[in-house]
Design a protein around this motif. Structure first.
Motif, PDB file in Angstrom:
ATOM      1  N   VAL A 133      43.605 -18.385   2.654  1.00  6.97           N
ATOM      2  CA  VAL A 133      43.373 -18.868   1.286  1.00  6.97           C
ATOM      3  C   VAL A 133      44.426 -18.349   0.301  1.00  6.97           C
ATOM      4  CG1 VAL A 133      40.910 -19.402   1.441  1.00  6.97           C
ATOM      5  CG2 VAL A 133      41.617 -17.050   0.950  1.00  6.97           C
ATOM      6  N   LYS A 134      44.979 -17.170   0.626  1.00  9.64           N
ATOM      7  CA  LYS A 134      45.983 -16.594  -0.276  1.00  9.64           C
ATOM      8  C   LYS A 134      47.283 -17.378  -0.266  1.00  9.64           C
ATOM      9  CE  LYS A 134      44.659 -11.727  -0.116  1.00  9.64           C
ATOM     10  NZ  LYS A 134      45.151 -10.418   0.316  1.00  9.64           N
ATOM     11  N   VAL A 135      47.519 -18.137   0.829  1.00 12.84           N
ATOM     12  CA  VAL A 135      48.742 -18.941   0.861  1.00 12.84           C
ATOM     13  C   VAL A 135      48.414 -20.432   0.781  1.00 12.84           C
ATOM     14  CG1 VAL A 135      50.275 -17.270   1.979  1.00 12.84           C
ATOM     15  CG2 VAL A 135      48.850 -18.740   3.406  1.00 12.84           C
ATOM     16  N   GLY A 136      47.245 -20.721   0.223  1.00 13.99           N
ATOM     17  CA  GLY A 136      46.910 -22.116  -0.088  1.00 13.99           C
ATOM     18  C   GLY A 136      46.511 -22.965   1.103  1.00 13.99           C
ATOM     19  N   VAL A 137      46.092 -22.334   2.176  1.00 12.77           N
ATOM     20  CA  VAL A 137      45.547 -23.103   3.301  1.00 12.77           C
ATOM     21  C   VAL A 137      44.200 -22.501   3.696  1.00 12.77           C
ATOM     22  CG1 VAL A 137      47.742 -23.937   4.246  1.00 12.77           C
ATOM     23  CG2 VAL A 137      46.898 -21.721   4.969  1.00 12.77           C
ATOM     24  N   MET A 138      43.570 -23.060   4.707  1.00 19.62           N
ATOM     25  CA  MET A 138      42.312 -22.477   5.180  1.00 19.62           C
ATOM     26  C   MET A 138      42.419 -22.240   6.686  1.00 19.62           C
ATOM     27  SD  MET A 138      39.604 -25.661   5.301  1.00 19.62           S
ATOM     28  CE  MET A 138      38.477 -24.870   6.469  1.00 19.62           C
ATOM     29  N   SER A 150      30.895 -14.014  15.472  1.00 15.28           N
ATOM     30  CA  SER A 150      31.192 -12.675  15.971  1.00 15.28           C
ATOM     31  C   SER A 150      30.656 -11.575  15.050  1.00 15.28           C
ATOM     32  CB  SER A 150      32.715 -12.547  16.124  1.00 15.28           C
ATOM     33  OG  SER A 150      33.082 -11.250  16.442  1.00 15.28           O
ATOM     34  N   ILE A 151      30.840 -11.714  13.734  1.00 10.35           N
ATOM     35  CA  ILE A 151      30.493 -10.579  12.845  1.00 10.35           C
ATOM     36  C   ILE A 151      29.424 -10.929  11.819  1.00 10.35           C
ATOM     37  CG2 ILE A 151      32.808  -9.578  13.147  1.00 10.35           C
ATOM     38  CD1 ILE A 151      33.555 -10.499  10.371  1.00 10.35           C
ATOM     39  N   GLY A 152      28.886 -12.146  11.890  1.00  8.05           N
ATOM     40  CA  GLY A 152      27.824 -12.532  10.960  1.00  8.05           C
ATOM     41  C   GLY A 152      28.367 -13.191   9.706  1.00  8.05           C
ATOM     42  N   LYS A 153      27.465 -13.877   9.002  1.00  6.14           N
ATOM     43  CA  LYS A 153      27.885 -14.726   7.890  1.00  6.14           C
ATOM     44  C   LYS A 153      28.511 -13.947   6.724  1.00  6.14           C
ATOM     45  CE  LYS A 153      26.222 -17.697   4.224  1.00  6.14           C
ATOM     46  NZ  LYS A 153      25.130 -18.441   3.612  1.00  6.14           N
ATOM     47  N   SER A 154      27.860 -12.840   6.327  1.00  5.23           N
ATOM     48  CA  SER A 154      28.282 -12.186   5.095  1.00  5.23           C
ATOM     49  C   SER A 154      29.716 -11.659   5.200  1.00  5.23           C
ATOM     50  CB  SER A 154      27.304 -11.053   4.786  1.00  5.23           C
ATOM     51  OG  SER A 154      27.546 -10.559   3.510  1.00  5.23           O
ATOM     52  N   LYS A 155      29.969 -10.930   6.284  1.00  5.22           N
ATOM     53  CA  LYS A 155      31.306 -10.351   6.457  1.00  5.22           C
ATOM     54  C   LYS A 155      32.354 -11.455   6.699  1.00  5.22           C
ATOM     55  CE  LYS A 155      31.395  -5.777   8.157  1.00  5.22           C
ATOM     56  NZ  LYS A 155      32.182  -5.041   7.172  1.00  5.22           N
ATOM     57  N   ALA A 156      31.968 -12.457   7.505  1.00  2.91           N
ATOM     58  CA  ALA A 156      32.918 -13.543   7.802  1.00  2.91           C
ATOM     59  C   ALA A 156      33.248 -14.293   6.517  1.00  2.91           C
ATOM     60  CB  ALA A 156      32.322 -14.495   8.829  1.00  2.91           C
ATOM     61  N   MET A 157      32.229 -14.541   5.715  1.00  3.81           N
ATOM     62  CA  MET A 157      32.443 -15.284   4.465  1.00  3.81           C
ATOM     63  C   MET A 157      33.356 -14.468   3.546  1.00  3.81           C
ATOM     64  SD  MET A 157      31.487 -18.240   3.350  1.00  3.81           S
ATOM     65  CE  MET A 157      29.853 -18.961   3.478  1.00  3.81           C
ATOM     66  N   GLU A 158      33.080 -13.165   3.442  1.00  7.70           N
ATOM     67  CA  GLU A 158      33.911 -12.322   2.570  1.00  7.70           C
ATOM     68  C   GLU A 158      35.365 -12.320   3.057  1.00  7.70           C
ATOM     69  OE1 GLU A 158      33.381  -8.108   2.765  1.00  7.70           O
ATOM     70  OE2 GLU A 158      34.902  -7.820   1.214  1.00  7.70           O
ATOM     71  N   MET A 159      35.539 -12.156   4.368  1.00  8.39           N
ATOM     72  CA  MET A 159      36.898 -12.118   4.929  1.00  8.39           C
ATOM     73  C   MET A 159      37.646 -13.425   4.655  1.00  8.39           C
ATOM     74  SD  MET A 159      37.194  -9.189   6.672  1.00  8.39           S
ATOM     75  CE  MET A 159      38.552  -9.509   7.749  1.00  8.39           C
ATOM     76  N   CYS A 160      36.954 -14.553   4.876  1.00  5.62           N
ATOM     77  CA  CYS A 160      37.619 -15.858   4.728  1.00  5.62           C
ATOM     78  C   CYS A 160      37.848 -16.212   3.260  1.00  5.62           C
ATOM     79  CB  CYS A 160      36.792 -16.962   5.393  1.00  5.62           C
ATOM     80  SG  CYS A 160      36.772 -16.840   7.196  1.00  5.62           S
ATOM     81  N   LEU A 161      36.936 -15.793   2.383  1.00  4.63           N
ATOM     82  CA  LEU A 161      37.076 -16.183   0.966  1.00  4.63           C
ATOM     83  C   LEU A 161      38.019 -15.275   0.188  1.00  4.63           C
ATOM     84  CD1 LEU A 161      33.426 -17.255  -0.010  1.00  4.63           C
ATOM     85  CD2 LEU A 161      35.333 -18.675   0.783  1.00  4.63           C
ATOM     86  N   THR A 162      38.138 -14.007   0.630  1.00  2.00           N
ATOM     87  CA  THR A 162      39.022 -13.099  -0.115  1.00  2.00           C
ATOM     88  C   THR A 162      40.347 -12.872   0.604  1.00  2.00           C
ATOM     89  OG1 THR A 162      38.260 -11.072   0.981  1.00  2.00           O
ATOM     90  CG2 THR A 162      37.000 -11.799  -0.955  1.00  2.00           C
ATOM     91  N   GLY A 163      40.348 -13.040   1.919  1.00  2.00           N
ATOM     92  CA  GLY A 163      41.570 -12.787   2.688  1.00  2.00           C
ATOM     93  C   GLY A 163      41.844 -11.321   2.903  1.00  2.00           C
ATOM     94  N   ARG A 164      40.858 -10.465   2.632  1.00  7.02           N
ATOM     95  CA  ARG A 164      41.122  -9.022   2.797  1.00  7.02           C
ATOM     96  C   ARG A 164      41.265  -8.667   4.278  1.00  7.02           C
ATOM     97  NH1 ARG A 164      37.380  -5.258   4.744  1.00  7.02           N
ATOM     98  NH2 ARG A 164      35.217  -5.971   4.748  1.00  7.02           N
TER      99      ARG A 164
END
Ligand code: CAA
Length: 258
Positions: A133-138, A150-164
């Protein structure tokens, strides 16, 4: 002579495959993914190999899709070329196990590639992330699907939405990786584990892998039924009888992979 972009070394019954484009942090270009597909197919078709290890040269496992190569790709090209589907998913088609040995950065497509493998061992210096997401793609190689399983919704969502990025320790805590190893021991340990797997009964290993994979595709009752049918099938294998006989005779089994 120019170094190959993907190296394949045969270590006993193990195919050790190294992404070898360190100057671009092993960014997954078309050339690299074609070479990776070839290496995996070679191992899959070689009866002397029972397990594969996939790793990266330098400080990255892979820093994702090649952003520079993607920059000018049009929708029509991505669709017509069957981008990703064409040559990224060979690890998921291997019937022999593939272990990801994540040596450093596993970002975007790199994290997705690691997750396509059967399990992940990583160095204590490894870092994981879906920074698309940080470089304008998904994520486009299964990241949103495999990370959440693998790691559950909350962590996966945070990782994918913030890119951390996630450290190796966090990745082990949340079950993304099976084990963290000192960086200088990673490859030896991955090859040791792969050798151990390769020396077991090959059809038994392949059926077991197929059954675990099935658990992600079907409801529990169907998965258990599938497992039961395969488990019954194994009674027809010579290796099944050899395993039991060796146990009773207190000796090491001598499997013939049939
Ligand atoms: N694509 C192409 N080149 C890449 C790359 C990538 N994904 N990642 C790194 N590189 C190249 C850099 O351009 C640089 O090349 P030059 O020396 O020619 O400039 C070289 O690798 C070294 O990288 P940096 O100088 O950037 O190294 P750094 O230590 O300063 O930063 C980093 C490291 C934070 C990982 C940074 O390189 C980075 O952010 N990379 C991109 C990560 C990313 O966004 N990945 C997702 C890609 S999209 C994707 O993967 C889609 C999908 O799901 C399929």
């Amino acid at each position: 002579m120019k170094e190959p972009i993907v190296r394949l070394e045969i270590r006993g019954p193990v195919g050790l495959i190294t992404l070898n484009r360190p100057e671009a942090l092993n960014a997954l270009s078309t050339e690299l993914m074609d070479a990776l597909t070839d290496a995996l197919r070679k191992c899959e078709n070689d009866p002397a190999i029972g397990c594969m290890v996939l790793t990266g040269q330098g400080r990255a496992f892979a820093a994702g899709a090649d952003i520079k190569e993607m920059a000018n790709k049009t929708y029509a090209e991505a669709y017509s070329e069957n981008f990703i589907t064409r040559n990224w998913e060979e690890a998921t088609r291997c019937r022999k196990p593939v272990i990801a040995a994540v040596n450093g950065l596993a970002l975007g497509g790199g994290c997705e590639l690691a997750m396509m493998c059967d399990f992940i061992l990583c160095a204590d210096t490894a870092r994981f992330g879906q920074p698309e997401v940080k470089v304008g793609v998904m994520p486009g190689a299964g990241g949103t699907q495999r990370l959440s399983r693998s790691i559950g919704k909350s962590k996966a969502m945070e990782m994918c939405l913030t890119g951390r990025m996630m450290s190796a320790d966090e990745a082990e805590r949340c079950g993304l990786v099976s084990r963290v190893l000192p960086a200088d021991e990673l490859i030896d340990e991955a090859v040791r584990v792969a050798t151990q797997i390769a020396e077991l009964s090959r059809p038994m290993i392949m059926m077991t892998k197929e059954a675990v994979d099935r658990s992600f595709e079907v409801p529990l009752s169907e998965g258990v039924r599938f497992e039961r049918r395969l488990a019954h099938t194994t009674f027809a294998l010579e290796d099944h009888k050899e395993g039991a006989a060796a146990f009773a005779e207190k000796r090491k089994p001598n499997f013939h992979h049939r």
